[in-house]
Design a protein around this motif. Structure first.
Motif, mmCIF file in Angstrom:
data_model
loop_
_atom_site.group_PDB
_atom_site.id
_atom_site.type_symbol
_atom_site.label_atom_id
_atom_site.label_comp_id
_atom_site.label_asym_id
_atom_site.label_seq_id
_atom_site.Cartn_x
_atom_site.Cartn_y
_atom_site.Cartn_z
ATOM 1 N N UNK A 1 9.328 -22.838 -2.791
ATOM 2 C CA UNK A 1 8.147 -22.001 -3.046
ATOM 3 C C UNK A 1 6.870 -22.777 -2.730
ATOM 4 N N UNK A 2 6.824 -24.003 -3.206
ATOM 5 C CA UNK A 2 5.622 -24.823 -3.024
ATOM 6 C C UNK A 2 5.401 -25.193 -1.555
ATOM 7 N N UNK A 3 6.486 -25.557 -0.880
ATOM 8 C CA UNK A 3 6.367 -26.055 0.490
ATOM 9 C C UNK A 3 6.241 -24.941 1.516
ATOM 10 N N UNK B 1 20.082 -14.960 -4.429
ATOM 11 C CA UNK B 1 21.352 -14.265 -4.633
ATOM 12 C C UNK B 1 22.474 -15.272 -4.896
ATOM 13 N N UNK B 2 22.473 -16.376 -4.178
ATOM 14 C CA UNK B 2 23.527 -17.383 -4.334
ATOM 15 C C UNK B 2 23.491 -18.006 -5.730
ATOM 16 N N UNK B 3 22.294 -18.408 -6.185
ATOM 17 C CA UNK B 3 22.213 -19.050 -7.508
ATOM 18 C C UNK B 3 22.491 -18.029 -8.607
ATOM 19 N N UNK B 4 22.082 -16.785 -8.391
ATOM 20 C CA UNK B 4 22.368 -15.751 -9.386
ATOM 21 C C UNK B 4 23.880 -15.562 -9.536
ATOM 22 N N UNK B 5 24.587 -15.508 -8.413
ATOM 23 C CA UNK B 5 26.047 -15.377 -8.465
ATOM 24 C C UNK B 5 26.675 -16.588 -9.148
ATOM 25 N N UNK B 6 26.147 -17.770 -8.864
ATOM 26 C CA UNK B 6 26.690 -18.982 -9.484
ATOM 27 C C UNK B 6 26.508 -18.940 -10.998
ATOM 28 N N UNK C 1 9.589 -17.199 2.626
ATOM 29 C CA UNK C 1 10.454 -17.376 3.798
ATOM 30 C C UNK C 1 11.609 -16.395 3.709
ATOM 31 N N UNK C 2 12.175 -16.074 4.853
ATOM 32 C CA UNK C 2 13.256 -15.079 4.884
ATOM 33 C C UNK C 2 14.544 -15.601 4.257
ATOM 34 N N UNK C 3 14.666 -16.913 4.080
ATOM 35 C CA UNK C 3 15.863 -17.483 3.471
ATOM 36 C C UNK C 3 15.859 -17.441 1.951
ATOM 37 N N UNK C 4 14.706 -17.168 1.360
ATOM 38 C CA UNK C 4 14.615 -17.167 -0.106
ATOM 39 C C UNK C 4 15.510 -16.131 -0.787
#
Length: 177
Positions: A84-86, A98-103, A90-93
Protein backbone atom coordinates in the motif's frame (compact mmCIF):
# COMPACT_ATOMS: atom_id res chain seq x y z
CA UNK A 1 5.76 -71.73 54.87
CA UNK A 2 4.11 -74.49 52.95
CA UNK A 3 5.21 -78.00 53.68
CA UNK A 4 5.91 -79.36 50.19
CA UNK A 5 5.34 -82.95 51.24
CA UNK A 6 1.93 -82.19 52.69
CA UNK A 7 0.98 -80.45 49.45
CA UNK A 8 2.17 -83.46 47.45
CA UNK A 9 0.23 -85.79 49.77
CA UNK A 10 -2.91 -83.67 49.33
CA UNK A 11 -2.49 -83.70 45.54
CA UNK A 12 -2.00 -87.50 45.57
CA UNK A 13 -4.98 -88.06 47.89
CA UNK A 14 -7.18 -86.11 45.54
CA UNK A 15 -5.65 -87.87 42.55
CA UNK A 16 -4.36 -84.61 41.08
CA UNK A 17 -0.74 -85.72 40.95
CA UNK A 18 1.07 -89.00 41.41
CA UNK A 19 4.72 -87.94 40.91
CA UNK A 20 6.97 -84.95 41.39
CA UNK A 21 6.85 -84.41 37.65
CA UNK A 22 3.08 -84.01 37.84
CA UNK A 23 3.45 -81.52 40.71
CA UNK A 24 6.14 -79.52 38.93
CA UNK A 25 4.05 -79.47 35.73
CA UNK A 26 1.07 -78.29 37.71
CA UNK A 27 3.10 -75.52 39.38
CA UNK A 28 4.70 -74.47 36.08
CA UNK A 29 1.25 -74.24 34.51
CA UNK A 30 -0.06 -72.06 37.35
CA UNK A 31 2.99 -69.77 37.39
CA UNK A 32 3.09 -69.67 33.58
CA UNK A 33 -0.55 -68.64 33.43
CA UNK A 34 0.06 -65.93 36.04
CA UNK A 35 3.10 -64.68 34.09
CA UNK A 36 1.05 -64.60 30.89
CA UNK A 37 -1.66 -62.54 32.58
CA UNK A 38 1.01 -60.17 33.94
CA UNK A 39 2.57 -59.75 30.48
CA UNK A 40 -0.81 -59.14 28.85
CA UNK A 41 -1.54 -56.40 31.35
CA UNK A 42 1.92 -54.87 30.86
CA UNK A 43 1.47 -54.98 27.07
CA UNK A 44 -1.90 -53.31 27.35
CA UNK A 45 -0.45 -50.53 29.53
CA UNK A 46 2.45 -50.08 27.10
CA UNK A 47 0.03 -49.85 24.18
CA UNK A 48 -2.05 -47.24 26.00
CA UNK A 49 1.06 -45.20 26.80
CA UNK A 50 2.24 -45.46 23.19
CA UNK A 51 -1.17 -44.29 21.98
CA UNK A 52 -1.09 -41.34 24.39
CA UNK A 53 2.44 -40.43 23.26
CA UNK A 54 1.38 -40.58 19.61
CA UNK A 55 -1.62 -38.33 20.33
CA UNK A 56 0.62 -35.88 22.20
CA UNK A 57 2.99 -35.81 19.22
CA UNK A 58 0.08 -35.16 16.82
CA UNK A 59 -1.19 -32.36 19.06
CA UNK A 60 2.27 -30.82 19.24
CA UNK A 61 2.63 -30.91 15.47
CA UNK A 62 -0.83 -29.39 15.05
CA UNK A 63 0.06 -26.56 17.47
CA UNK A 64 3.33 -25.97 15.64
CA UNK A 65 1.51 -25.84 12.28
CA UNK A 66 -0.93 -23.31 13.73
CA UNK A 67 1.97 -21.17 14.96
CA UNK A 68 3.58 -21.30 11.50
CA UNK A 69 0.26 -20.42 9.83
CA UNK A 70 -0.24 -17.43 12.13
CA UNK A 71 3.33 -16.26 11.49
CA UNK A 72 2.83 -16.56 7.74
CA UNK A 73 -0.49 -14.71 7.82
CA UNK A 74 1.06 -11.87 9.83
CA UNK A 75 3.98 -11.64 7.39
CA UNK A 76 1.60 -11.49 4.41
CA UNK A 77 -0.48 -8.77 6.08
CA UNK A 78 2.71 -6.77 6.74
CA UNK A 79 3.65 -7.25 3.09
CA UNK A 80 0.26 -5.93 1.99
CA UNK A 81 0.73 -2.84 4.19
CA UNK A 82 4.13 -2.29 2.59
CA UNK A 83 2.59 -2.66 -0.88
CA UNK A 84 0.00 0.00 0.00
CA UNK A 85 2.74 2.42 1.00
CA UNK A 86 5.05 1.70 -1.93
CA UNK A 87 2.65 1.13 -4.82
CA UNK A 88 -0.68 2.51 -3.64
CA UNK A 89 -3.22 0.98 -5.95
CA UNK A 90 -2.14 -1.99 -8.06
CA UNK A 91 -4.03 -4.68 -9.94
CA UNK A 92 -2.31 -7.41 -7.89
CA UNK A 93 -3.76 -6.22 -4.58
CA UNK A 94 -7.20 -7.90 -4.83
CA UNK A 95 -5.53 -11.26 -5.44
CA UNK A 96 -3.28 -10.80 -2.39
CA UNK A 97 -6.29 -9.88 -0.28
CA UNK A 98 -8.20 -12.93 -1.49
CA UNK A 99 -5.22 -15.22 -0.81
CA UNK A 100 -4.67 -14.03 2.78
CA UNK A 101 -8.41 -14.10 3.45
CA UNK A 102 -8.56 -17.74 2.34
CA UNK A 103 -5.52 -18.54 4.48
CA UNK A 104 -7.21 -17.01 7.53
CA UNK A 105 -10.41 -18.96 6.80
CA UNK A 106 -8.43 -22.21 6.67
CA UNK A 107 -6.56 -21.24 9.85
CA UNK A 108 -9.81 -20.55 11.68
CA UNK A 109 -11.35 -23.83 10.51
CA UNK A 110 -8.31 -26.06 11.05
CA UNK A 111 -7.42 -24.80 14.53
CA UNK A 112 -10.13 -26.60 16.46
CA UNK A 113 -8.56 -25.93 19.85
CA UNK A 114 -8.59 -22.12 19.49
CA UNK A 115 -10.81 -20.34 22.00
CA UNK A 116 -13.84 -18.47 20.66
CA UNK A 117 -12.23 -15.06 21.29
CA UNK A 118 -9.33 -16.00 18.99
CA UNK A 119 -11.76 -17.21 16.34
CA UNK A 120 -13.56 -13.87 16.61
CA UNK A 121 -10.29 -11.98 16.01
CA UNK A 122 -9.64 -14.09 12.91
CA UNK A 123 -13.23 -13.59 11.70
CA UNK A 124 -12.94 -9.81 12.14
CA UNK A 125 -9.70 -9.79 10.15
CA UNK A 126 -11.42 -11.82 7.40
CA UNK A 127 -14.33 -9.35 7.33
CA UNK A 128 -11.96 -6.37 7.17
CA UNK A 129 -10.01 -7.95 4.32
CA UNK A 130 -13.21 -8.70 2.42
CA UNK A 131 -14.40 -5.11 2.77
CA UNK A 132 -11.00 -3.75 1.73
CA UNK A 133 -10.86 -6.07 -1.28
CA UNK A 134 -14.23 -4.77 -2.45
CA UNK A 135 -13.07 -1.16 -2.05
CA UNK A 136 -9.85 -1.92 -3.95
CA UNK A 137 -11.86 -3.43 -6.81
CA UNK A 138 -13.96 -0.23 -6.94
CA UNK A 139 -10.82 1.94 -6.88
CA UNK A 140 -9.27 -0.08 -9.72
CA UNK A 141 -12.46 0.43 -11.72
CA UNK A 142 -12.04 4.17 -11.10
CA UNK A 143 -15.17 4.52 -9.02
CA UNK A 144 -13.47 5.56 -5.77
CA UNK A 145 -10.19 6.49 -4.12
CA UNK A 146 -8.03 4.03 -2.20
CA UNK A 147 -7.92 5.02 1.50
CA UNK A 148 -4.39 3.70 2.13
CA UNK A 149 -4.06 5.22 5.63
CA UNK A 150 -7.40 3.74 6.73
CA UNK A 151 -6.52 0.34 5.26
CA UNK A 152 -3.12 0.26 6.91
CA UNK A 153 -4.65 1.30 10.22
CA UNK A 154 -7.13 -1.60 10.03
CA UNK A 155 -4.40 -4.01 8.96
CA UNK A 156 -2.16 -2.83 11.81
CA UNK A 157 -4.93 -3.40 14.33
CA UNK A 158 -5.63 -6.89 12.96
CA UNK A 159 -1.91 -7.70 12.90
CA UNK A 160 -1.53 -6.62 16.52
CA UNK A 161 -4.39 -8.89 17.59
CA UNK A 162 -3.02 -11.81 15.57
CA UNK A 163 0.43 -11.24 17.12
CA UNK A 164 -1.17 -11.43 20.58
CA UNK A 165 -2.71 -14.79 19.65
CA UNK A 166 0.62 -15.96 18.23
CA UNK A 167 2.45 -15.05 21.44
CA UNK A 168 -0.13 -17.00 23.46
CA UNK A 169 0.21 -20.03 21.17
CA UNK A 170 3.99 -19.96 21.46
CA UNK A 171 3.77 -19.74 25.26
CA UNK A 172 1.35 -22.70 25.31
CA UNK A 173 3.67 -24.68 23.01
CA UNK A 174 6.60 -24.11 25.38
CA UNK A 175 4.56 -25.33 28.35
CA UNK A 176 3.75 -28.63 26.65
CA UNK A 177 5.99 -31.59 27.46
Amino acid sequence: MFDLFSILKWLKDHELASTWADVSGFLIAIFGFAATLWNVRSSKNAAIKAQEAAQAARDSIRRFDTIVDFSTAIAVLEDIKRAHRENGLSTGLPERYATIRKQLIVLRASSADLPEEHRTVIQNAIANLSTMETQIDKAIAGKSELPVAKFNSLLSRDIDKLVDILIGLKADQEKQP
